[in-house]
Design a protein around this motif. Structure first.
Motif, PDB file in Angstrom:
ATOM      1  N   GLN A   1       0.826  -1.192  -0.158  1.00  0.00           N
ATOM      2  CA  GLN A   1      -0.023   0.096   0.141  1.00  0.00           C
ATOM      3  C   GLN A   1       0.905   1.223   0.079  1.00  0.00           C
ATOM      4  N   LEU A   2       0.855   1.975  -1.095  1.00  0.00           N
ATOM      5  CA  LEU A   2       1.555   3.191  -1.368  1.00  0.00           C
ATOM      6  C   LEU A   2       0.928   4.302  -0.248  1.00  0.00           C
ATOM      7  N   ASP A   3      -0.492   4.539  -0.610  1.00  0.00           N
ATOM      8  CA  ASP A   3      -1.218   5.610  -0.023  1.00  0.00           C
ATOM      9  C   ASP A   3      -2.704   5.153  -0.145  1.00  0.00           C
ATOM     10  N   PRO A   4      -3.524   4.998   0.896  1.00  0.00           N
ATOM     11  CA  PRO A   4      -4.983   4.595   0.752  1.00  0.00           C
ATOM     12  C   PRO A   4      -5.738   5.405  -0.015  1.00  0.00           C
ATOM     13  N   ASN A   5      -5.323   6.730  -0.099  1.00  0.00           N
ATOM     14  CA  ASN A   5      -6.362   7.602  -1.013  1.00  0.00           C
ATOM     15  C   ASN A   5      -5.711   7.937  -2.405  1.00  0.00           C
ATOM     16  N   TYR A   6      -4.911   7.226  -2.753  1.00  0.00           N
ATOM     17  CA  TYR A   6      -4.464   7.275  -4.023  1.00  0.00           C
ATOM     18  C   TYR A   6      -4.678   5.791  -4.940  1.00  0.00           C
ATOM     19  N   ILE A   7      -5.806   6.078  -5.631  1.00  0.00           N
ATOM     20  CA  ILE A   7      -6.388   4.943  -6.448  1.00  0.00           C
ATOM     21  C   ILE A   7      -6.227   5.107  -7.983  1.00  0.00           C
ATOM     22  N   GLU A   8      -5.325   5.978  -8.592  1.00  0.00           N
ATOM     23  CA  GLU A   8      -5.368   6.122  -9.753  1.00  0.00           C
ATOM     24  C   GLU A   8      -4.086   5.063 -10.283  1.00  0.00           C
ATOM     25  N   PRO A   9      -4.284   4.558 -11.657  1.00  0.00           N
ATOM     26  CA  PRO A   9      -3.453   3.470 -11.969  1.00  0.00           C
ATOM     27  C   PRO A   9      -2.048   4.112 -12.204  1.00  0.00           C
ATOM     28  N   ILE A  10      -0.944   3.207 -11.795  1.00  0.00           N
ATOM     29  CA  ILE A  10       0.522   3.600 -11.818  1.00  0.00           C
ATOM     30  C   ILE A  10       1.025   3.136 -13.207  1.00  0.00           C
ATOM     31  N   THR A  11       0.911   3.877 -14.050  1.00  0.00           N
ATOM     32  CA  THR A  11       1.223   3.457 -15.368  1.00  0.00           C
ATOM     33  C   THR A  11       2.688   3.530 -15.686  1.00  0.00           C
ATOM     34  N   ASP A  12       3.570   4.420 -15.093  1.00  0.00           N
ATOM     35  CA  ASP A  12       4.871   4.751 -15.215  1.00  0.00           C
ATOM     36  C   ASP A  12       5.571   4.965 -14.194  1.00  0.00           C
ATOM     37  N   MET A  13       6.653   4.399 -14.046  1.00  0.00           N
ATOM     38  CA  MET A  13       7.796   4.735 -12.874  1.00  0.00           C
ATOM     39  C   MET A  13       9.163   5.090 -13.484  1.00  0.00           C
ATOM     40  N   LEU A  14       9.937   6.025 -12.741  1.00  0.00           N
ATOM     41  CA  LEU A  14      11.159   6.175 -13.334  1.00  0.00           C
ATOM     42  C   LEU A  14      11.683   6.565 -12.122  1.00  0.00           C
ATOM     43  N   MET A  15      13.342   6.102 -12.250  1.00  0.00           N
ATOM     44  CA  MET A  15      14.142   6.316 -10.999  1.00  0.00           C
ATOM     45  C   MET A  15      14.868   7.517 -11.352  1.00  0.00           C
ATOM     46  N   ILE A  16      14.808   8.407 -10.357  1.00  0.00           N
ATOM     47  CA  ILE A  16      15.625   9.786 -10.538  1.00  0.00           C
ATOM     48  C   ILE A  16      16.979   9.430  -9.893  1.00  0.00           C
ATOM     49  N   ASN A  17      17.190   9.038  -8.681  1.00  0.00           N
ATOM     50  CA  ASN A  17      18.430   8.689  -8.421  1.00  0.00           C
ATOM     51  C   ASN A  17      18.519   7.245  -7.567  1.00  0.00           C
ATOM     52  N   ASP A  18      19.440   7.112  -6.673  1.00  0.00           N
ATOM     53  CA  ASP A  18      19.400   5.760  -5.772  1.00  0.00           C
ATOM     54  C   ASP A  18      18.205   5.497  -5.107  1.00  0.00           C
ATOM     55  N   ASP A  19      17.507   6.516  -4.556  1.00  0.00           N
ATOM     56  CA  ASP A  19      16.497   6.242  -3.507  1.00  0.00           C
ATOM     57  C   ASP A  19      15.176   7.091  -3.828  1.00  0.00           C
ATOM     58  N   THR A  20      15.189   7.563  -5.076  1.00  0.00           N
ATOM     59  CA  THR A  20      13.844   8.445  -5.451  1.00  0.00           C
ATOM     60  C   THR A  20      13.419   8.048  -6.784  1.00  0.00           C
ATOM     61  N   PHE A  21      12.026   7.824  -7.044  1.00  0.00           N
ATOM     62  CA  PHE A  21      11.563   7.842  -8.315  1.00  0.00           C
ATOM     63  C   PHE A  21      10.231   8.553  -8.332  1.00  0.00           C
ATOM     64  N   ILE A  22       9.913   8.874  -9.645  1.00  0.00           N
ATOM     65  CA  ILE A  22       8.700   9.248 -10.113  1.00  0.00           C
ATOM     66  C   ILE A  22       7.466   8.235 -10.391  1.00  0.00           C
ATOM     67  N   CYS A  23       6.437   8.248  -9.638  1.00  0.00           N
ATOM     68  CA  CYS A  23       5.308   7.473 -10.151  1.00  0.00           C
ATOM     69  C   CYS A  23       3.943   8.426 -10.520  1.00  0.00           C
ATOM     70  N   SER A  24       3.575   8.198 -11.736  1.00  0.00           N
ATOM     71  CA  SER A  24       2.406   8.720 -11.862  1.00  0.00           C
ATOM     72  C   SER A  24       2.203  10.342 -11.486  1.00  0.00           C
ATOM     73  N   SER A  25       3.313  11.097 -11.713  1.00  0.00           N
ATOM     74  CA  SER A  25       3.497  12.604 -11.204  1.00  0.00           C
ATOM     75  C   SER A  25       3.818  12.864  -9.921  1.00  0.00           C
ATOM     76  N   ARG A  26       4.093  11.685  -9.039  1.00  0.00           N
ATOM     77  CA  ARG A  26       4.559  11.873  -7.711  1.00  0.00           C
ATOM     78  C   ARG A  26       5.825  11.509  -7.432  1.00  0.00           C
ATOM     79  N   VAL A  27       6.561  12.351  -6.650  1.00  0.00           N
ATOM     80  CA  VAL A  27       8.201  11.823  -6.247  1.00  0.00           C
ATOM     81  C   VAL A  27       7.952  11.237  -5.125  1.00  0.00           C
ATOM     82  N   LEU A  28       8.811   9.984  -5.055  1.00  0.00           N
ATOM     83  CA  LEU A  28       8.555   9.315  -3.967  1.00  0.00           C
ATOM     84  C   LEU A  28      10.055   8.955  -3.657  1.00  0.00           C
TER      85      LEU A  28
END
Length: 145
Positions: A112-139
């Motif tokens: 579970q990433l976020d119980p309020n986030y239910i949009e499909p995660i169509t893309d994920m992209l690594m930014i650096n060793d510990d950060t990535f972007i998924c569906s317009s969110r930086v995590l």
């Protein structure tokens, strides 16, 4: 040797995955009982092909072209994207969840990433060793693993 060939992967509505030689074109092997015909998510590391499907994750050994594991779990919904790291595979799902497959334990550790986030995660992209972007969110990976 087959492991040195470029492999094409296809999924079918008869619940099979077929691996094809990109050099000689024949079907090399067929893997049954995998519901992935609507999926377009395939990733790889040094050992496995990761194939996302409906409620399933299939790991195919690249050296043997045999199925090492099929993990079936309703939490997967449909796997739409992957980030493959050295110790985990992050699976972005249609139901907005990111499932974390731990390579050393062969288990799904968190789903579970976020119980309020239910949009499909169509893309994920690594930014650096510990950060990535998924569906317009930086995590941060540390936040979810």
């Amino acid at each position: 040797q087959l492991k040195d060939e470029e492999i094409l992967v296809s999924g079918s509505d008869d619940e099979t995955i077929r691996l094809w030689s990109r050099i000689t074109y024949p079907c090399i092997t067929t893997i049954n009982q995998v519901n992935c015909y609507e999926s377009k998510s395939i990733a790889e590391d040094n050992i496995h092909l990761f194939i996302g499907g409906y409620e399933s994750l299939t790991l195919i050994n690249k050296a043997t072209l045999l199925t090492d594991m099929i993990i079936k779990d309703k939490e997967f919904s449909m796997i739409l994207s992957f980030i493959i790291l050295s110790d985990v595979a992050l699976c972005g799902c249609q139901n907005g969840k990111i499932l974390i497959y731990n390579k050393s334990t062969n288990q799904i550790e968190k789903n579970q990433l976020d119980p309020n986030y239910i949009e499909p995660i169509t893309d994920m992209l690594m930014i650096n060793d510990d950060t990535f972007i998924c569906s317009s969110r930086v995590l941060s990976i540390n936040k979810i693993t």
